[in-house]
Design a protein around this motif. Sequence first.
Motif, PDB file in Angstrom:
ATOM      1  N   LYS A   1       0.940   6.478  -6.816  1.00  0.00           N
ATOM      2  CA  LYS A   1      -0.267   7.241  -7.155  1.00  0.00           C
ATOM      3  C   LYS A   1      -0.144   8.721  -6.837  1.00  0.00           C
ATOM      4  CE  LYS A   1      -3.672   4.746  -5.197  1.00  0.00           C
ATOM      5  NZ  LYS A   1      -5.031   4.429  -4.772  1.00  0.00           N
ATOM      6  N   HIS A   2       0.473   9.032  -5.661  1.00  0.00           N
ATOM      7  CA  HIS A   2       0.362  10.410  -5.171  1.00  0.00           C
ATOM      8  C   HIS A   2       1.667  11.196  -5.122  1.00  0.00           C
ATOM      9  CE1 HIS A   2      -3.546   8.972  -3.956  1.00  0.00           C
ATOM     10  NE2 HIS A   2      -3.017   8.116  -3.104  1.00  0.00           N
TER      11      HIS A   2
ATOM     12  N   GLY B   1      -6.760   3.549   2.769  1.00  0.00           N
ATOM     13  CA  GLY B   1      -5.405   3.018   2.567  1.00  0.00           C
ATOM     14  C   GLY B   1      -4.547   3.170   3.812  1.00  0.00           C
TER      15      GLY B   1
ATOM     16  N   GLU C   1       0.839  -1.202   0.000  1.00  0.00           N
ATOM     17  CA  GLU C   1       0.000   0.000   0.000  1.00  0.00           C
ATOM     18  C   GLU C   1       0.881   1.262   0.000  1.00  0.00           C
ATOM     19  OE1 GLU C   1      -2.870   0.852  -0.686  1.00  0.00           O
ATOM     20  OE2 GLU C   1      -3.020   2.862   0.160  1.00  0.00           O
TER      21      GLU C   1
ATOM     22  N   ASN D   1       0.847   4.095  -2.839  1.00  0.00           N
ATOM     23  CA  ASN D   1       0.664   5.520  -2.574  1.00  0.00           C
ATOM     24  C   ASN D   1       1.784   6.352  -3.196  1.00  0.00           C
ATOM     25  OD1 ASN D   1      -1.721   5.233  -1.284  1.00  0.00           O
ATOM     26  ND2 ASN D   1      -0.904   5.401   0.792  1.00  0.00           N
TER      27      ASN D   1
HETATM   28 MG   LIG Z   1      -3.629   4.488  -1.006  1.00  0.00          MG
END
Ligand SMILES: [Mg+2]
Length: 376
Positions: free
Chosen positions: A297-298, A337, A290, A294
């Motif tokens: 994704k971020h 998340g 996770e 992240n």
């Molecule tokens: Mg996440």
Amino acid sequence: MSEQHIQKLQTLKAIAETLNEANDLEEMLDAVLKQLIHVTELECGWIFLVDKKGSYSLVADCELPPALTWENKQPMCEGDCWCLDRYNDGRLQRAANIIECKRLEDAIEEKWGDTKGITHHATVPLRAGDEKFGLLNVASPNKTHFTNEELALLEAVAFQIGTAIKRIKLVENEQKLALLAERNRLARDLHDSVNQLLFSLMLTAGGAKEMTTDGRMKKTLDYIQQLAQEALQEMRSLIWQLRPQGLENGVASALMNYGKMLGLNVEMDIHGVIDLPSDVEECLWRVGQEALNNCKKHADVSTVSIFITVKNKQIKMEITDKGCGFNYSDEEMPSLGLKSMKERIEAMNGTFHIKSAIGKGTTVQMMIPLKGERAK
Ligand SMILES: [Mg+2]
Ligand SMILES: Nc1ncnc2c1ncn2[C@@H]1O[C@H](COP(=O)(O)OP(=O)(O)OP(=O)(O)O)[C@@H](O)[C@H]1O
């Protein structure tokens, strides 16, 4: 071309040649430092490698004065100094004159020995792109100032060294991964071939035992069954051992591959070796996944670092990206998340923290106690 230019080019050429031949990091740094001192008019030098947490180690030195080699180079291996402070807090981006050297000042004050007239040094960060590896320091007796020209040359040399360090690290990483893959393959093959054979042997002996009424035969078959069982057990532990450095490398290589699959470059740093219970491994694997998701994704980064340390009956894992960061407070978990990461770790009696700041990146830290500590 002026004499000075030719001299400069010759220096760079000599350094490039030395770097090109090297495959071992410490040997390379040692050779290149000697080369640099030899081709310039400098008298002494040393190289510190600095890890991501800011701890340094002296990896090469050349012609250090006795004041600095006192007690097995103790003055060079302990304590802080101005050049490392500046490097660590990000102020040292280019080659610089260091006004005075704190290590030398301490040496004079403590009377550790002759400084051979060396009081100041120039300091240059070793970099490749935006990655930093450490510091190159050089000095000469009674030299208190380095000209811009000299600093520019040192910078060029430091860039060459930084790039060579990067190359060697990449090769080492590749080798590590290849070894890991090979051991995993062997473990898998043993599992699929020998293990299955032993298992059938055990079953066949068991079946044959049921088919006979002869007492001695039964005993023999029983013995065969028992031996097959023991061999199977041995095989299982052998297969575990084949997965390098215990179970935590199972997680490490899994996360590494997962990051790769996401298109991230994962830098892995593992300290300590232990057989991890499978529930701890599973937990770290899920939380790690996770965290990497992240980052992908971020965070807007291509590189992520993972530190794993096993010490004092606990395992710590840190996943760091130098990306955009976000506003975070422990009280308000923004969404599922992060929340489930925290819950998973806390279910193992562990602790979970996030450090993040806009523009400064994000670190996800977790600790899980091992063995006795967890059985509450
Ligand atoms: Mg996440
Ligand atoms: N490494 C990171 N860098 C920057 N921002 C992050 C990072 N990790 C989390 N965030 C921020 O925190 C928010 C919450 O993260 P969380 O994992 O809980 O949810 P999510 O990733 O948006 O959705 P999902 O539930 O599918 O994982 C994200 O939307 C993002 O804004």
